[in-house]
Motif scaffolding. Structure first.
Motif, short mmCIF file in Angstrom:
data_model
loop_
_atom_site.label_atom_id
_atom_site.label_comp_id
_atom_site.label_asym_id
_atom_site.label_seq_id
_atom_site.Cartn_x
_atom_site.Cartn_y
_atom_site.Cartn_z
N HIS A 64 0.43 -11.55 -6.70
CA HIS A 64 -0.32 -11.26 -5.47
C HIS A 64 0.04 -9.87 -4.92
O HIS A 64 -0.31 -8.87 -5.55
N SER A 65 0.74 -9.77 -3.81
CA SER A 65 0.93 -8.47 -3.17
C SER A 65 1.99 -7.60 -3.84
O SER A 65 2.39 -6.56 -3.29
N ALA A 66 2.42 -7.97 -5.04
CA ALA A 66 3.21 -7.02 -5.84
C ALA A 66 2.40 -5.75 -6.08
O ALA A 66 2.97 -4.67 -6.30
N SER A 67 1.06 -5.85 -6.02
CA SER A 67 0.19 -4.67 -6.16
C SER A 67 0.05 -3.92 -4.84
O SER A 67 -0.62 -2.89 -4.79
N ASP A 68 0.68 -4.41 -3.78
CA ASP A 68 0.69 -3.75 -2.47
C ASP A 68 2.12 -3.31 -2.15
O ASP A 68 2.54 -3.30 -1.00
N ASP A 97 -8.89 -18.50 -2.64
CA ASP A 97 -7.76 -17.58 -2.57
C ASP A 97 -8.17 -16.36 -1.74
O ASP A 97 -9.27 -16.32 -1.20
N GLU A 98 -7.28 -15.42 -1.66
CA GLU A 98 -7.55 -14.14 -1.01
C GLU A 98 -7.86 -13.14 -2.11
O GLU A 98 -6.98 -12.77 -2.87
N ILE A 122 -8.75 -10.04 -12.00
CA ILE A 122 -7.80 -10.74 -11.14
C ILE A 122 -6.42 -10.84 -11.79
O ILE A 122 -5.41 -10.89 -11.11
N ALA A 123 -6.37 -10.88 -13.12
CA ALA A 123 -5.08 -10.98 -13.82
C ALA A 123 -5.15 -10.20 -15.12
O ALA A 123 -6.21 -10.16 -15.76
N TRP A 124 -4.02 -9.62 -15.52
CA TRP A 124 -3.98 -8.81 -16.73
C TRP A 124 -2.54 -8.66 -17.21
O TRP A 124 -1.58 -9.04 -16.53
N TYR A 125 -2.38 -8.09 -18.40
CA TYR A 125 -1.06 -7.79 -18.94
C TYR A 125 -1.13 -6.49 -19.73
O TYR A 125 -2.22 -6.04 -20.11
N THR A 185 -0.82 -11.13 -11.76
CA THR A 185 -1.89 -11.99 -11.29
C THR A 185 -2.04 -11.80 -9.79
O THR A 185 -1.06 -11.79 -9.05
N ALA A 186 -3.29 -11.64 -9.34
CA ALA A 186 -3.56 -11.48 -7.92
C ALA A 186 -3.67 -12.82 -7.20
O ALA A 186 -3.72 -12.86 -5.97
N LEU A 187 -3.72 -13.91 -7.94
CA LEU A 187 -3.75 -15.22 -7.32
C LEU A 187 -2.41 -15.48 -6.62
O LEU A 187 -1.40 -14.86 -6.95
N GLY A 188 -2.41 -16.42 -5.67
CA GLY A 188 -1.13 -16.80 -5.07
C GLY A 188 -0.98 -16.53 -3.59
O GLY A 188 0.14 -16.52 -3.09
#
Length: 247
Positions: free
Chosen positions: A108-112, A160-161, A204-207, A218-221
């Motif tokens: 999730h907000s690991a990308s923020d 989800d958000e 929404i999710a990748w590797y 993953t942006a879920l959570g």
């Protein structure tokens, strides 16, 4: 003497049998938005560690990011971290950790997190820009071959958000999940940031393999409820497993 030796050999053998398969740090430091679901995420990941027999240490102190300490781990999970959390020395220790072939998992907000640290934003793959209100939308499976996604439904309704992201910061991203923007209202207004969605393909999710190591995101959570969703937990463990083992 033979009995003592036999007991020692047996205990050594039993210790090897009981050894956990890999070691993970769970990191939840926030210097910006603090998600109420973090404690639910911690509880869920602790249960994953018990279920799947891996060691887990939970930390919020960025001083844990030093070379000697990080050498003990195979992967580090950033669970809804936010803002700038590291000083220069801690950044270097984390960068060297990845360069030694270790793994990163962002939730999730690991990308923020650490928006101004170019190396980190490339590790994550994309930056969070904005999000609309929490909504139910159609979540699409892009790649079922990645660990944890074998039984994931091709399409399902998910609440989800939904993060809107900026452009790719790495050309090595392999996408796993996407959200169908026709199934919800992607427009967002966060004051000085306006969102219009990402168009026909909204990942929404990748590797990726990055700088000698591995990165899963993953942006879920966002919600507490998602950490009780078996599909999400399989998806999350698949990312942790791959990041820690490269299998």
């Amino acid at each position: 003497m033979k009995l003592v030796l036999a007991i020692f050999i047996n205990l050594t053998f039993m210790g090897e049998l009981m050894a956990k398969q890999f070691n993970v740090m769970l990191f939840t430091k926030t210097n910006a938005w603090h998600h109420e679901s973090i404690l639910d995420g911690v509880t869920a990941i602790k249960k994953l560690a018990e279920k799947h027999h891996f060691d887990l240490e939970w930390h919020e102190d960025p001083n844990q990011f030093n070379e000697e300490n990080l050498n003990r781990f195979d992967a580090i999970v950033f669970l809804s971290t936010s803002g700038d959390v590291f000083n220069h020395t801690q950044k270097q220790a984390f960068k060297q950790f990845i360069q030694r072939g270790k793994g990163f998992v962002g939730i999730h907000s690991a990308s923020d997190t650490e928006h101004n640290w170019t190396w980190y934003t490339k590790l994550v793959g994309r930056r969070f820009i904005v999000h609309p209100e929490i909504q139910t939308a159609k979540l699409d499976l892009v790649n079922h071959d990645f660990p944890g996604l074998s039984w994931f439904p091709k399409n399902q309704l998910w609440t989800d958000e939904w993060y809107e992201f900026g452009p790719e910061l790495s050309n090595k991203l392999n996408y796993l999940l996407a959200v169908d923007e026709t199934s919800y209202e992607p427009r967002a207004n966060m004051g000085d940031v306006i969102g219009h969605g990402m168009g026909n393909f909204h990942p929404i999710a990748w590797y990726q393999y990055y700088d000698g190591g591995r990165s899963f995101y993953t942006a879920l959570g966002h919600t507490s409820a998602v950490y009780r969703n078996s599909y999400f937990l399989d998806h999350l463990f698949g990312g942790i497993y791959w990041a820690a083992t490269a299998k």
